[in-house]
Each structure stands twice: as C-alpha cells, then as structure tokens.
Design an enzyme around this catalytic site. Structure first.
Site, PDB file in Angstrom:
ATOM      1  N   HIS A  21       0.790  -1.163   0.122  1.00 50.81           N
ATOM      2  CA  HIS A  21       0.301  -0.057  -0.186  1.00 50.81           C
ATOM      3  C   HIS A  21       1.020   1.192   0.118  1.00 50.81           C
ATOM      4  O   HIS A  21       0.636   2.146  -0.804  1.00 50.81           O
ATOM      5  CB  HIS A  21      -0.921   0.034   1.211  1.00 50.81           C
ATOM      6  CG  HIS A  21      -1.759   1.232   1.281  1.00 50.81           C
ATOM      7  ND1 HIS A  21      -3.180   1.249   1.028  1.00 50.81           N
ATOM      8  CD2 HIS A  21      -1.465   2.397   1.957  1.00 50.81           C
ATOM      9  CE1 HIS A  21      -3.652   2.292   1.197  1.00 50.81           C
ATOM     10  NE2 HIS A  21      -2.562   3.172   2.008  1.00 50.81           N
ATOM     11  N   GLU A  22       1.744   1.269   0.678  1.00 51.30           N
ATOM     12  CA  GLU A  22       2.559   2.475   1.205  1.00 51.30           C
ATOM     13  C   GLU A  22       3.607   2.683  -0.332  1.00 51.30           C
ATOM     14  O   GLU A  22       3.898   3.681  -0.631  1.00 51.30           O
ATOM     15  CB  GLU A  22       3.240   2.487   2.371  1.00 51.30           C
ATOM     16  CG  GLU A  22       2.712   2.489   3.740  1.00 51.30           C
ATOM     17  CD  GLU A  22       1.662   3.605   3.640  1.00 51.30           C
ATOM     18  OE1 GLU A  22       2.188   4.757   3.160  1.00 51.30           O
ATOM     19  OE2 GLU A  22       0.782   3.709   4.146  1.00 51.30           O
ATOM     20  N   HIS A  25       2.123   4.703  -2.777  1.00 47.60           N
ATOM     21  CA  HIS A  25       2.121   6.009  -2.605  1.00 47.60           C
ATOM     22  C   HIS A  25       3.646   6.495  -3.109  1.00 47.60           C
ATOM     23  O   HIS A  25       3.924   7.396  -3.739  1.00 47.60           O
ATOM     24  CB  HIS A  25       1.914   6.432  -1.180  1.00 47.60           C
ATOM     25  CG  HIS A  25       0.539   6.247  -0.792  1.00 47.60           C
ATOM     26  ND1 HIS A  25      -0.503   6.766  -1.325  1.00 47.60           N
ATOM     27  CD2 HIS A  25       0.081   5.671   0.669  1.00 47.60           C
ATOM     28  CE1 HIS A  25      -1.697   6.326  -0.733  1.00 47.60           C
ATOM     29  NE2 HIS A  25      -1.274   5.822   0.328  1.00 47.60           N
TER      30      HIS A  25
END
Length: 425
Positions: A21-22, A25
């Site tokens: 998920h990170e 980003h």
C-alpha cells in the site's frame, strides 16, 4: 513449532499488505518528483532505520499501519530564520549544508548572520559576514543541520503541494489500488490452489448430530435435497435445510459408486440462557468437490470473489453508518490477529484467501472520506479542483490530525473489547 510458523505467517501477511500500500504512494510520488522524506512500516518508536538516497526507511514498533511522509504534505518547518547565526558549507560556490548550531569548530565553514533566506523558490541565503553582505546560491538538495539532525530542504517543485492536482490524486489513489491488485492476485492464486467447485459435498459430520443419526458421512456428495438439484449451490442447500424445521429433508447423495437416499430432520439449538433458538441445522460442514481450474476459470473466479467480497464489505460499512451493529461485531488488531491465527492453522489456501480479503478491505476502508485516510485527502484534492485554489494546508493538516486521533481512540476501544472478549472466552 506450529505456533511459530503461524506467527511468522501473520507478521508476513501484515507486512506485505501495508508495504505494498505504502509503496504505491511512494512509487508515484517519486515519479511525480516529490521528495519522500520517510517510508515507514508501523507507527510509534523506531525499531530499525536506514537512509538511502533522499528517503529514510523505518520499521516502527506498532504494526497497525504505515506511512509515506512526503515533503509539503504538511507545512514545511524551516530551521533557518533572519537574524540567526549559521554556518554554511560550500561546494563549487553552492551551499550544500546549513548548520544552525555547533559549527564553530567545523573546517571550511562560512559563518554569518542571516539577512535574507529563501529555501523554496529562489534558493538562496544572504549572510552578513564580518560586515559584508554576501548572497549564496543554495543547492536544491542542500541539508539543514540542527542538533546533529539533518533535514533536506524541499523546493516548491519537490513538495507535494507544488504538484498538479492529477499528480497528487494519482499519488494518493495508488495506495488503495495496489491493495486491490494484490487482492485480485491472491484470489487468483487461491482459485488455482483450490480448483473449481463441481459439486457440494459434506465435510466434518458432528457426532450425534441429525446428519450422523441419518447415516451421512464425511465426503458424501449431495446431488439433491427435497427433489431440488444442488450442483455447486451450497447457499441453496442451506436455505432448504433452514426452511425445514418440522419436516425431514430428503437427500440424494453419492458415496463412492453408490447413490443413496437419506432423510435428515434438522434441529434447533437453544442459546445458553435457553431463550433463543438457532436456525435449523443438521450438524455438518459443507465443502466442495473440485477440479483443476483453467486460466480463464481462475480469472473469472477471482473476479467473482472480488465483487462478492466488495459487496459484503460495503454492507458492513453501511451497518456502521446506520448503527446496526454491536461492539462485538467489530474487531481491532487483537481480534484480527486472533482470527488470522485460526485461518492460518487451517492451511495455506484459506490463509491466502483471507489475506486477499484483508487487502481488499484495506483498500476500500482507505478510500472512505474519513479524515486522515486516503479518501479524505482525495476529497480535499477534489475541492481544490472545483475551487481552483488549494485549501489552507494548516487547516487540512488540522482536519487530518483530528481524524487520526479519533481513529486511534476507536482502535483503543475496539482493542480493549477484543481483550475482554479473550479473557471471557
């Protein structure tokens, strides 16, 4: 040994879900030219940290999430102000380090009082050096050093807020997208591992249950119930059983090479206080007879799992909004770990499917318009696109701070309830 193996599986699962998920980003922030100051897994005190390039990578104590800290996402705090004495380190006439303190004994340092400074647009610092005003250009990757702590400056073109609406939206949206992709891949792996259902069959049969008394055995394939063909529709079979509280269900089963008829009378169980009856049941677990999936079938199965689970997750969120839930319906980190351990003990295939569900849940939850979540940040970006100018970064940061605090309070309350539930058994 089994407990250790389950523990490793749980840690690995959460690590992969959060890291991917990170990373979404992080990857799109870097592509947009945003300075990523820290890539962190977990919250709280640092357990491990190292710096590579412009980014510091950290592993933190509390494994309840992670973050990708981008320059300008919160208002930048400058450590250099007019009237301050600083020391400058130069390389080819450009400032590469600005020392706010402890520079007296450093070699080859230009020391003076700051008359003017701009570390975001024009990138310069003007010092009064022994009565002479000198303007020094600052390197775009220069470091400010205060009390031994180095912080890289962030020119506006390297800040999150200095990028276009589209670049910022893509950077924020990429995190949940990565979890959706991971969920689909895990559902796909599960489809290949578990195969395609061809018929409903019986799993474990409880002793002294209606199914056991009627002579049903584990592995029996269910062809029909009350004359209705079952095929792979386990839900249909459950509805037939629950719809027959007072009359036996007529089963047609296959056992080996034999076809047999069995009449099973469903029963209801009373709750512990003897006041409420359960749904009629026969005391067995339903499973599937399967065959190897083709590539097309595996993709179709993965997509069907994705859509079905998405609907169930959204139904759950709807209940939260309407208040149609009990505290015990919610699970925090403790409850999630407890259930994950149960799933992991059932085998690798159930663990993969559960991981897919959690990844999908993480994506959808993060897209909710709750302050501090990705969905809220996308709302602010959308408002900026409509207004034609950005929201005050200080106000936006305050909203996200309040939202984060509320989420932490909810997390504490749910975790407390999880612990009480464990104590009470």
């Amino acid at each position: 040994m089994e407990t250790l193996q389950i523990g490793i599986q749980i840690v690995l699962m959460f690590f992969v879900l959060v890291t991917l998920h990170e990373w979404g980003h992080y990857f799109f922030a870097k592509r947009a030219g945003i300075l990523v100051r820290e890539f962190a897994i977990g919250f709280g005190p640092k357990l491990f940290t190292y710096k590579k390039g412009e980014t510091r990578y950290t592993l933190r104590l509390l494994p309840i999430g992670g973050f990708c800290r981008m320059a300008g996402e919160d208002p930048e705090v400058l450590q250099v102000v007019v009237g301050q004495n600083v020391g400058l380190q130069l390389n080819k006439d450009q400032v590469t380090r600005i020392y706010a303190d402890r520079f007296d004994r450093l070699p080859n340092i230009v020391v003076g009082e700051v008359e003017d400074v701009d570390l975001e647009k024009d990138l310069f610092i003007r010092l009064n050096v022994d009565g002479e005003s000198i303007r020094f250009p600052v390197h775009p990757q220069a470091l400010t050093v205060s009390q031994g702590r180095e912080v890289q400056i962030a020119p506006l073109n390297r800040q999150y807020g200095g990028k276009t609406v589209g670049q910022r939206a893509l950077t924020i949206f990429a995190g949940p997208v990565m979890n959706v992709i991971l969920a689909f891949v895990l559902f796909l792996i599960f489809a290949f591992m578990s195969g395609i259902p061809t018929q409903v069959k019986l799993g474990d049969v409880q002793d002294n249950s209606p199914a056991a008394k009627a002579g049903l055995l584990k592995g029996d394939i269910i062809y029909s119930a009350n004359g209705e063909a079952i095929g792979t529709d386990a839900d249909k079979l459950i509805k037939i059983i629950q719809g027959s509280p007072d009359a036996p269900v007529q089963f047609m089963i296959e056992r080996g090479s034999e076809q047999l008829q069995k009449a099973v009378q469903p029963t209801r169980d009373l709750s512990s206080d003897g006041t409420k009856e359960s749904q009629p049941r026969i005391g067995t677990v339903l499973e599937y007879k399967t065959r190897t999936a083709t590539v097309g079938e595996a993709f179709s199965s993965s997509w069907n799992d994705m859509t079905f689970m998405t609907k169930q997750i959204l139904i759950g969120f709807k209940k939260l909004v309407t208040g149609d839930f009990k505290m015990n319906d919610l699970a925090g980190p403790v409850g999630t770990v407890e259930f994950t351990a149960q799933v992991a003990s059932a085998g690798i295939a159930p663990m993969i499917r559960w991981s897919a569900l959690l990844s999908l849940y993480l994506a959808i939850f993060n897209l909710l318009p709750i302050p501090a979540l990705d969905g809220s940040r996308l709302v602010f970006i959308g408002l900026e696109a409509l207004r034609g100018k950005p929201i005050d970064p200080n106000r936006e940061s305050f909203v996200h701070f309040i939202g984060f605090a509320m989420l932490m309070l909810l997390m504490i309350a749910v975790t407390y309830n999880d612990i009480l539930r464990l104590i009470k058994g």
